[in-house]
Design a protein around this motif. Structure first.
Motif, mmCIF file in Angstrom:
data_model
loop_
_atom_site.group_PDB
_atom_site.id
_atom_site.type_symbol
_atom_site.label_atom_id
_atom_site.label_comp_id
_atom_site.label_asym_id
_atom_site.label_seq_id
_atom_site.Cartn_x
_atom_site.Cartn_y
_atom_site.Cartn_z
ATOM 1 N N CYS A 62 0.614 5.703 -0.664
ATOM 2 C CA CYS A 62 -0.402 6.901 -0.645
ATOM 3 C C CYS A 62 0.636 8.075 -0.360
ATOM 4 C CB CYS A 62 -1.470 6.886 0.406
ATOM 5 S SG CYS A 62 -0.749 7.064 2.186
ATOM 6 N N TYR A 121 0.672 -1.101 0.079
ATOM 7 C CA TYR A 121 0.050 -0.158 -0.044
ATOM 8 C C TYR A 121 1.005 1.359 0.204
ATOM 9 C CZ TYR A 121 -3.008 3.743 1.939
ATOM 10 O OH TYR A 121 -3.621 4.793 1.899
ATOM 11 N N ASP A 143 -1.927 -3.377 -3.819
ATOM 12 C CA ASP A 143 -2.083 -4.752 -4.274
ATOM 13 C C ASP A 143 -3.378 -5.654 -3.389
ATOM 14 O OD1 ASP A 143 -1.045 -5.561 -1.965
ATOM 15 O OD2 ASP A 143 0.574 -6.441 -2.582
ATOM 16 N N ALA A 162 -1.617 5.836 -4.213
ATOM 17 C CA ALA A 162 -0.749 5.939 -5.100
ATOM 18 C C ALA A 162 -0.718 4.302 -5.689
ATOM 19 C CB ALA A 162 0.613 6.129 -4.751
ATOM 20 N N TYR A 163 -0.859 3.305 -4.502
ATOM 21 C CA TYR A 163 -0.910 1.860 -5.069
ATOM 22 C C TYR A 163 -1.361 1.060 -3.973
ATOM 23 C CZ TYR A 163 1.302 -2.982 -5.687
ATOM 24 O OH TYR A 163 1.444 -4.033 -5.858
#
Length: 250
Positions: A15, A13, A93, A90-91
């Motif tokens: 951000c 994760y 999974d 931003a990401y």
């Protein structure tokens, strides 16, 4: 094996935080990156454990190992809880998305104590600046007001919202030093009192859902332990560090 490799290859994760996430960014604002990485379970079988946090490798980037992140979130650490509620993801999974789905499990009335304690410490620093320099660090004063607003609204609604919305212009006026310190102090006192009042009838539970979070952590640790990837440099690093023949010889 470098700690930065855990961030590069095992982030679940990520951000953006700071002024950009709070809706307070200006042309000169930095981009503060925060994230969570999942250290492979095999690395915990060594005497030397994986780091609980990593600074970098990018500028203004800081990441926590998943277990440490969950521990701090269960304690209602303001910085950690806000990371989970950043509007600028931003990401994420599969593990990161499940972590985000658990945001409510971390929230409890503990936030009243932790946010208030943090705010009190920051206010003492501002008051020291006023005594020593005749004025506070206005940017820090702005962020303290924002934090107190966030705490009050969390206790009132049970939801943590970190974008300041319509409060942007009044807060930026504080940052520019356009609001007298006495008025800023008055706002801080009022917000703290409103948070105290909200805590008495908050919809938040008294404690976070620790069992639910622990179940999540155990599942991801187990899945990592069962995963075998011969191309994983971190796993190969564990193998390479074993002294040849020493265990069998003993």
């Amino acid at each position: 094996m470098l700690p930065e490799d855990l961030v590069r290859h095992h982030t679940v994760y990520a951000c953006v935080m700071g002024s950009r996430a709070f809706g307070l960014a200006t042309d000169t604002s930095d981009t503060d990156r925060r994230g969570v990485f999942l250290a492979p379970t095999r690395l915990f079988w060594r005497f030397e454990k994986p780091p609980t946090h990593v600074d970098g490798p990018a500028e203004e980037q800081f990441s926590w190992e998943l277990e440490r992140f969950c521990e701090l979130a269960l304690r209602a650490n303001p910085n950690i809880l806000e990371c989970l509620h950043s509007p600028l993801v931003a990401y994420a999974d599969e593990t990161g998305r499940e972590l985000l789905s658990l945001r409510g499990a971390f929230l409890s009335r503990r936030a009243h104590e932790t946010f208030t304690r943090y705010a009190l410490g920051q206010r003492k620093k501002l008051e020291a600046d006023v005594r020593q320099h005749g004025g506070p660090r206005w940017k820090h004063a702005m962020h303290l007001l924002r934090l107190l607003m966030s705490c009050r609204d969390l206790l009132r609604t049970g939801q943590l919202t970190i974008d300041v919305g319509a409060e942007r212009d009044p807060l930026l006026a504080v940052k520019r030093g356009e609001v007298p310190w006495q008025e800023v102090e008055s706002r801080m006192a009022r917000l703290a009192a409103e948070a105290d009042e909200a805590a008495t009838r908050s919809p938040l539970p008294a404690e976070p859902d620790r069992a639910r979070v622990e179940d999540f952590l155990i599942r991801v640790r187990r899945a990592s332990a069962l995963r075998t990837d011969p191309d994983d440099e971190l796993v190969r690093g564990v193998v390479r560090t074993r002294p040849s023949g020493s265990a069998d010889a003993a």
